[in-house]
Design an enzyme around this catalytic site. Sequence first.
Site, PDB file in Angstrom:
ATOM      1  CG  ASN A 198      -2.027  -1.055   0.972  1.00  0.00           C
ATOM      2  OD1 ASN A 198      -3.148  -0.686   0.359  1.00  0.00           O
ATOM      3  ND2 ASN A 198      -2.139  -2.055   1.809  1.00  0.00           N
ATOM      4  CG  HIS A 199       4.397   1.226   0.550  1.00  0.00           C
ATOM      5  ND1 HIS A 199       5.456   0.496   0.768  1.00  0.00           N
ATOM      6  CD2 HIS A 199       3.737   1.368   1.683  1.00  0.00           C
ATOM      7  CE1 HIS A 199       5.283  -0.014   2.271  1.00  0.00           C
ATOM      8  NE2 HIS A 199       4.354   0.668   2.718  1.00  0.00           N
TER       9      HIS A 199
END
Length: 685
Positions: free
Chosen positions: A547-548
């Site tokens: 989730n970057h």
Amino acid sequence: MIRAADACGCPIREIGPSMVGSCSSQFIIFMSLLESFINGRCDLADPCNRVMDRQVPDDSYDFVVVGGGTGGAVVAARLSENPQWKVLLIEAGGDEPIASSVPSFVTSYWGQNETDWDYRTVPQEKACLDSGGVCSWPRGKMLGGCSVINGMMYMRGNPADYDGWAVNGARGWSWFEVLPYFLKSEDNKEIGNGVSGQYHNVGGPLPVQRFRYAPRLAHDVVSAGIEMGYPPTSDLNGETGTGFTIAQTYNDGGSRYSTARAYLRPASKRENLHILLNAVGSRVIVDPVTKKVTGVEYIKNGEKKIVGVNKEAVLSGGTLNSPQILLLSGIGPKETLDKLNIPVVKELPGVGQNLHNHVGVNLEFTLTKEPDVPELSWESAMEYMLKRQGPLSATGMSQLSGKINSRLAAGGGRHPDVQYFFNGYGSSCGDGSLGDADAIVDENNKRTITISAIALQPRSRGYLTLESTDPLQPPVMQPNYFLDEHELDVLVDASRIAYRLANTTILREKYGMQPTEGYGAECPGGGANPTDEFFRCLAQLHTAPENHQVGTCKMGAADDPMAVVDPQLRVYGINGLRVADASIMPTVVSGNTAAPVVMIAERAAEFVIIKYQELLRTQFGEDTVPDGIFSGSNEGWNSNESGNKPIWVDNWKPWDKHWDNPEWKYDHPYQHRKNNVNQPAYNSR
């Protein structure tokens, strides 16, 4: 005995959805009781400092910030420090729930409509195949955004990341130029205790330190890394950028610190800061002749409304929402806008492009000598409720991380291309039963953990676009995982290293750690000596999508046809519009993205402040700025200083009083040195 609710100075309001919904049905009774106790604690509820929903905003504001997440909370709070400016923050969700302050409940608000955008990618051909190719991307929808639902890990990336930005067109964003803004936000509680003041600072809004609790396995993995030859380190943001460590996180007193808690709550009493909750920012209104932003459209309670913008609007919706807002505003690739009959305000081909993300593989291991006993029980709950200690004050194995160089990493060893995350020993759900440390280990009672090996410098690029003109409909998200097979090659090497880690003497002898039997059985080439193809298959089957997400409003030079914002984060061709979130990163940093987003937001706020400071100088003269124009309540508004010195430097510690002292020398790339005392460096003067 867990005590009754505290008598707080202000009434406690229950905020947001219950976290109990994230647990299985057999846990509901215990978790409901636990949540009720948590909601009654003054230090967690913080009722006297909670922000208030404006409900109906004023007609116009000097600045409108769209998105109150990790970055937007910082920008709004910083701009409101000037009492002469009216600031509106528009947030799609509500305030952060009380129980989100408990570190162990890290995933409790994932998948809930009130707190998570719960995004899904389009089906991937080479990734997330265990879920039909659809990868899950939890994204925070509340004040604080992802800083309320992430693992809190404090990682800055590596200096080479930022130097690469600067070389490739993001002038002014080299490591030495961004470092002061990491330091500005930081209040490190462990300087001198394994963390050096050469690289860290105190006095910022965000407390940084290790959790109060870590499973013994976390410490033993660090020892296993040393056994493998990786250097011992207590700080991957310091001198040593590789190795395994129990990371520092955004937490204090046994509870999570989001950017909303750190920045917005202290600003909540300012009359010039208004916060509009449960309102979706849908588009910016741009004058078609002057190309100046005049307003922001938002949707609240099903109605579209417009608030005026006198000076600037700042988009902080994140990598997925900021480009969506730009596209809905008529700013983006002409072919996309024409397809949806959106009038073209400014053609910017890069909007929504350059979408990329860290990606990895989930590897499962069994601890054949370790019984699987619950971490969350009445005993551990009481330890937390009474002392803010124990398993609930941490995230189990998730606080552990490691960075290494694969065989494909750049030469020199200073830019690691693999990061390891761990999962296990969680205490997010339980039925209250006491764990038995002496439980017998049998075939049905063995603990498992997950090691996620992540490729930090992906080459695959995807895109984001609109499905329709409905602002409430999710955009199309195509990350193109493993489009470039470089990431797969890195993950093969990283997986083999993870297997060797599990087979170190300490982990093998003490825990009986070994790959879980049957895990990845769908992939050929497994067994005692797994092949490269086995690991490649495993990465595509059990993908760690991370989730970057970054890159969809790329920062770059004016001659870069795919750049969306300039190095001061201004949208090209539009007056009075900036973007301040992870979407502006040209390339993803080599690590977690929360701290870099805070840095970006700090810089964005300062760019705005300096611009209007200079306008006032032009209007009133160099040394005749009227009193009170720059007199924010919390920061030094150094209006009579010239040059590029940050305006916050007069209140900046520890080197502010020696800014112009010739005795200060650059003896080390990260420090000034005076009288043999190390101080953080500031090299962007």
